[in-house]
Write a protein that holds these residues in place. Structure first.
Motif, PDB file in Angstrom:
ATOM      1  N   TYR B 253       0.852  -1.189   0.000  1.00 57.21           N
ATOM      2  CA  TYR B 253       0.000   0.000   0.000  1.00 57.21           C
ATOM      3  C   TYR B 253       0.886   1.236   0.000  1.00 57.21           C
ATOM      4  CZ  TYR B 253      -3.967  -3.018   0.902  1.00 57.21           C
ATOM      5  OH  TYR B 253      -4.929  -3.989   0.771  1.00 57.21           O
ATOM      6  N   ILE B 254       0.593   2.170  -0.891  1.00 55.58           N
ATOM      7  CA  ILE B 254       1.346   3.418  -0.977  1.00 55.58           C
ATOM      8  C   ILE B 254       0.346   4.536  -0.700  1.00 55.58           C
ATOM      9  CG2 ILE B 254       2.739   4.904  -2.465  1.00 55.58           C
ATOM     10  CD1 ILE B 254       3.309   2.356  -4.174  1.00 55.58           C
ATOM     11  N   ARG B 255       0.608   5.323   0.351  1.00 53.70           N
ATOM     12  CA  ARG B 255      -0.406   6.308   0.751  1.00 53.70           C
ATOM     13  C   ARG B 255       0.206   7.675   0.998  1.00 53.70           C
ATOM     14  NH1 ARG B 255      -4.057   4.943   5.759  1.00 53.70           N
ATOM     15  NH2 ARG B 255      -3.534   7.119   6.053  1.00 53.70           N
ATOM     16  N   ASN B 256      -0.487   8.697   0.541  1.00 54.84           N
ATOM     17  CA  ASN B 256      -0.103  10.044   0.902  1.00 54.84           C
ATOM     18  C   ASN B 256      -0.518  10.247   2.361  1.00 54.84           C
ATOM     19  OD1 ASN B 256      -0.701  13.098   1.228  1.00 54.84           O
ATOM     20  ND2 ASN B 256       0.541  12.946  -0.617  1.00 54.84           N
ATOM     21  N   ILE B 257       0.377  10.824   3.171  1.00 52.99           N
ATOM     22  CA  ILE B 257       0.087  10.893   4.601  1.00 52.99           C
ATOM     23  C   ILE B 257      -1.007  11.909   4.910  1.00 52.99           C
ATOM     24  CG2 ILE B 257       1.051  11.553   6.848  1.00 52.99           C
ATOM     25  CD1 ILE B 257       3.643  10.175   5.972  1.00 52.99           C
ATOM     26  N   ARG B 258      -1.009  13.033   4.186  1.00 47.81           N
ATOM     27  CA  ARG B 258      -1.981  14.076   4.518  1.00 47.81           C
ATOM     28  C   ARG B 258      -3.298  13.934   3.765  1.00 47.81           C
ATOM     29  NH1 ARG B 258       1.444  19.446   4.075  1.00 47.81           N
ATOM     30  NH2 ARG B 258       2.425  18.224   2.415  1.00 47.81           N
ATOM     31  N   GLU B 259      -3.207  13.512   2.499  1.00 50.81           N
ATOM     32  CA  GLU B 259      -4.422  13.377   1.699  1.00 50.81           C
ATOM     33  C   GLU B 259      -4.766  11.898   1.534  1.00 50.81           C
ATOM     34  OE1 GLU B 259      -3.451  15.404  -1.933  1.00 50.81           O
ATOM     35  OE2 GLU B 259      -2.447  16.935  -0.746  1.00 50.81           O
ATOM     36  N   LYS B 260      -6.052  11.644   1.312  1.00 46.82           N
ATOM     37  CA  LYS B 260      -6.481  10.245   1.183  1.00 46.82           C
ATOM     38  C   LYS B 260      -6.304   9.781  -0.252  1.00 46.82           C
ATOM     39  CE  LYS B 260      -8.474   9.385   5.325  1.00 46.82           C
ATOM     40  NZ  LYS B 260      -8.366   8.230   6.159  1.00 46.82           N
ATOM     41  N   ARG B 261      -5.059   9.633  -0.685  1.00 43.44           N
ATOM     42  CA  ARG B 261      -4.856   9.088  -2.017  1.00 43.44           C
ATOM     43  C   ARG B 261      -3.625   8.195  -2.009  1.00 43.44           C
ATOM     44  NH1 ARG B 261      -1.188  12.724  -4.901  1.00 43.44           N
ATOM     45  NH2 ARG B 261      -0.693  14.451  -3.515  1.00 43.44           N
ATOM     46  N   GLY B 262      -3.529   7.359  -3.043  1.00 44.03           N
ATOM     47  CA  GLY B 262      -2.404   6.448  -3.113  1.00 44.03           C
ATOM     48  C   GLY B 262      -2.694   5.278  -4.022  1.00 44.03           C
ATOM     49  N   SER B 263      -1.883   4.248  -3.948  1.00 48.58           N
ATOM     50  CA  SER B 263      -2.035   3.085  -4.826  1.00 48.58           C
ATOM     51  C   SER B 263      -1.849   1.795  -4.040  1.00 48.58           C
ATOM     52  CB  SER B 263      -0.996   3.108  -5.942  1.00 48.58           C
ATOM     53  OG  SER B 263      -0.576   4.409  -6.240  1.00 48.58           O
ATOM     54  N   ILE B 264      -2.349   0.709  -4.627  1.00 54.00           N
ATOM     55  CA  ILE B 264      -2.150  -0.617  -4.049  1.00 54.00           C
ATOM     56  C   ILE B 264      -1.440  -1.480  -5.093  1.00 54.00           C
ATOM     57  CG2 ILE B 264      -3.270  -2.670  -3.102  1.00 54.00           C
ATOM     58  CD1 ILE B 264      -5.652  -0.873  -2.372  1.00 54.00           C
ATOM     59  N   VAL B 265      -0.388  -2.153  -4.690  1.00 54.01           N
ATOM     60  CA  VAL B 265       0.283  -3.101  -5.583  1.00 54.01           C
ATOM     61  C   VAL B 265      -0.087  -4.495  -5.093  1.00 54.01           C
ATOM     62  CG1 VAL B 265       2.487  -3.897  -6.501  1.00 54.01           C
ATOM     63  CG2 VAL B 265       2.178  -1.471  -5.916  1.00 54.01           C
ATOM     64  N   ASN B 266      -0.980  -5.172  -5.852  1.00 52.10           N
ATOM     65  CA  ASN B 266      -1.481  -6.460  -5.382  1.00 52.10           C
ATOM     66  C   ASN B 266      -1.287  -7.554  -6.419  1.00 52.10           C
ATOM     67  OD1 ASN B 266      -3.325  -5.486  -7.151  1.00 52.10           O
ATOM     68  ND2 ASN B 266      -5.100  -5.648  -5.815  1.00 52.10           N
ATOM     69  N   LYS B 267      -0.091  -7.564  -6.989  1.00 50.36           N
ATOM     70  CA  LYS B 267       0.218  -8.633  -7.948  1.00 50.36           C
ATOM     71  C   LYS B 267       0.200  -9.985  -7.249  1.00 50.36           C
ATOM     72  CE  LYS B 267       3.087  -6.060 -11.208  1.00 50.36           C
ATOM     73  NZ  LYS B 267       2.347  -6.417 -12.434  1.00 50.36           N
ATOM     74  N   GLU B 268       0.107 -11.043  -8.044  1.00 49.31           N
ATOM     75  CA  GLU B 268       0.054 -12.400  -7.508  1.00 49.31           C
ATOM     76  C   GLU B 268       1.236 -12.662  -6.573  1.00 49.31           C
ATOM     77  OE1 GLU B 268      -0.094 -15.494 -10.503  1.00 49.31           O
ATOM     78  OE2 GLU B 268       0.083 -16.986  -8.897  1.00 49.31           O
TER      79      GLU B 268
END
Lengths: 197, 458
Positions: B253-268
């Motif tokens: 999980y990659i998340r911006n600390i202040r804003e609610k945005r980011g990405s998820i890397v969920n490869k096999e």
């Protein structure tokens, strides 16, 4: 959450299993006279169309009855054996040496048995979980747990089980079976276990 | 960061005659935004305190009562609060010793807090080599703080600042001055604005928490209600990456600390053990979608840039060098987990650790000189550091439970880590870079582990 569900599911399965076994046993005792009566009635109703003597009839009836009863018991035994095999499949874990994902001779024997079960139960898909003891680094243990799960999976695939029936996940040191901090607990916790999906 | 706006810090009373010319030049060099390397060269001309030295002698510092401007009860309370925060923060560094005030022979709160009011022999006489004076002026809900640091032996002002802000921002204002003190003494802004992220089981599930450098203000920042692990700050502390079982398996999980945005890397397979590349919106992580665990370089949005390792078996726990050109990582390629270093530019690979058959968890020091790691010897798990060329391994923890997960403070003066030394429960501790001053970081319910220290210092 996954952990909770896992534990709850396991408990539910165990409890259900227990309940089932108990209720089956009761039925065996109670259903015997009932079955006998039903057979008797059937035999009586067929009386008009046959020329058998009373004795012959009773003998045939008894034989048939015995046969049916044996059949029923056989089925019941088979059911129970199936259930036991399934329980054994789920409950029997394979264990590893410290910092190792190499399958021991014992683990291979267990996996052969599991391959047999999977062969006989084509409809069942399985999740293989890899686990580690608490020693060592969390991240390294996640990697090691995956190798353990994969080692078990690769063995089953080599035994002819379709890869798409076998998924795997590592829990590293996150889900110890035994929360203790001693060699006995550690050896219990270094394991791969099998969950029917 | 509303605080940044409300805080108005300005330089004042820079007494030219007593201010070290060389220090002044170093400060100016930084002000003119010269390349950091050049500023560093300038700063190195000054005999700064070597905070990486394990045999460091603590500098005795006196922090007498602050002067009150109106004398109101509220002002008095703020003055005492500010002074307590200052003393606690400086004491936390491990290289400053706060002198007991019962030995004080002077009282700047009455006699005056500027250089000309002070009689320095009063302070050298009780062993103080540094003196902090302070004044507090409370105007409605706004507080003005006058803070000065003196070298009592040279009888000169090392730093002087005025801070204005809301009363509830006292802690931030005082910590800003602690950064000034750190800079004057060490040439580095220090730890006072940094944060520590960690994993806590306080509420049953492992979630990520964040606290101040000294363990204050712990806040839970994830709510996956699952297993959540391995927090890692980006070098600008805008982003945090971590591993969570939110979707049933370990994903990144990659998340911006202040804003609610980011990405998820969920490869096999698994997507674990992130570390950010300093100065860039890039990170490295271990992933197993290929069927084998390898380390990959990813964009901040989780897209693969390139594969970093290429060997069968476990490759995990990447840790960037401070220049972002190299990655230290754990590999089992030689049969036991050992730490290796790979250059991203040349692809050159070197094994770093040879002693023992279990060395993991590399963490590269901010100066780039040493790598902290976890080693297992005779069944006990401890923290070591080793020079990047493989020389001089030093054991920092000993005979105190299992010790894991080292992470450096932004100035390289301290290491935060996990230990089971008290009742076998995993908790967070800090120590100096040389292994001194080992103490508990914070008191929180349940167990805590896996800390990461943000690199922001100013």
């Amino acid at each position: 959450m996954g952990k909770r569900i896992g534990v709850n599911l396991l408990t539910a399965l165990l409890v259900a299993g227990l309940f089932f076994t108990v209720s089956c046993a009761k039925k065996t005792v109670v259903s015997e006279p009932e079955g006998t009566q039903v057979e008797k009635e059937e035999a009586t109703s067929g009386e008009t169309g046959t020329k058998m003597t009373e004795d012959e009839m009773t003998a045939a009836e008894k034989a048939k009855q015995r046969e049916l009863e044996e059949q029923r018991l056989k089925e019941q035994r088979e059911q129970e054996a199936k259930k036991a095999a399934k329980a054994r499949f789920v409950n029997k874990k394979i264990h590893f040496e410290f910092d190792s994902s190499v399958l021991t001779a014992q683990a291979r024997e267990i996996l052969k048995e599991k391959a047999g079960w999977l062969e006989n139960n084509q409809g069942e898909d399985v999740l293989i979980e890899g686990h580690c003891d608490e020693r060592g680094t969390t991240e390294y243990n996640l990697a090691l747990g995956e190798r353990r799960a994969k080692a078990a999976r690769d063995f089953l695939i080599n035994m002819g089980i379709a890869p798409d029936r076998l998924s795997y996940v590592s829990f590293g040191e996150e889900k110890p079976l035994d929360p203790g901090h001693n060699p006995q607990a550690w050896s219990k916790n270094r394991r791969a276990q099998f969950v029917i999906k | 960061m509303v605080l940044r706006n409300t805080l108005k810090a300005m330089r004042f009373t820079m007494v030219k005659q007593v201010f070290s010319r060389r220090l002044c030049m170093a400060v100016l060099a930084l002000f003119f935004l010269l390349p950091p390397g050049l500023g560093q060269v300038q700063a190195d001309d000054i005999t700064y305190l070597d905070i990486g030295n394990p045999f460091i002698r603590k500098i005795p510092l006196a922090a007498p009562k602050f002067k009150l401007f109106t004398g109101s009860d509220a002002e008095k309370r703020d003055a005492e609060t500010a002074r307590r925060i200052l003393k606690e923060a400086l004491d936390f560094t491990g290289y400053i010793k706060i002198i007991n005030e019962r030995s004080f022979m002077a009282n700047p709160a009455e006699e005056g807090i500027t250089g000309k009011d002070l009689h320095f022999p009063d302070w050298t006489g009780i062993g103080a080599e540094l003196l902090v004076t302070g004044g507090v002026k409370l105007e409605k809900d706004r507080v003005r703080l006058y803070l000065r640091l003196f070298d009592t032996i040279e009888e000169k002002l090392l730093a002087g600042k005025v801070y204005t802000g809301h009363r509830e921002d006292l802690r931030v204002m005082v910590h800003r001055f602690c950064s000034e003190i750190s800079y004057a003494l060490t040439g580095k802004w220090g730890i006072f604005r940094s944060k520590i992220a960690f994993v806590s089981k306080s509420k049953g599930n492992k979630e990520i928490y964040m606290c101040d450098f000294d363990g204050h203000n712990p806040v839970k920042i994830t709510d996956h209600k699952s297993i959540t692990l391995s927090p890692a700050f980006s070098s600008d502390s805008e982003w945090i990456a971590y591993t969570s079982y939110d979707q049933g398996k370990p994903d990144l999980y990659i998340r911006n600390i202040r804003e609610k945005r980011g990405s998820i890397v969920n490869k096999e397979g698994m997507n674990i053990s992130p570390d950010w590349r300093p100065g860039r919106f890039e990170l490295a992580a271990a992933m197993s979608f290929s069927g084998d665990q390898e380390i990959y370089l990813l964009t901040g949005k989780g897209k693969i840039i390139k594969k970093v390792t290429d060997s069968w078996g476990i490759d995990v726990s990447p840790a960037f060098s401070p220049d972002g050109k190299k990655i230290a990582f754990v590999s089992k390629r030689a049969g036991s987990p050992q730490i290796y270093i790979k250059s991203l530019e040349t692809g050159e690979l070197r094994r770093l650790t040879f002693k023992g058959n279990y060395n993991t968890s590399p963490a590269w020091s901010p100066s780039g000189e040493r790598i902290a790691y976890v080693g297992v010897e005779n069944g006990s798990i401890n923290i070591f550091t080793i020079r990047v060329d493989g020389g001089y391994p030093v054991q920092l923890t000993k005979d105190a439970g299992d010790n894991e997960d080292p992470a450096w403070s932004p100035d390289g003066s301290m290491i935060v880590f996990t230990s089971s030394r008290e009742q076998g429960i995993l908790r967070l501790y800090v120590m100096t870079a040389g292994g001194g001053e080992q103490r508990r970081l914070l008191k929180l319910k349940g167990s805590q582990m896996d800390p990461d220290w943000s690199m922001v210092s100013k």
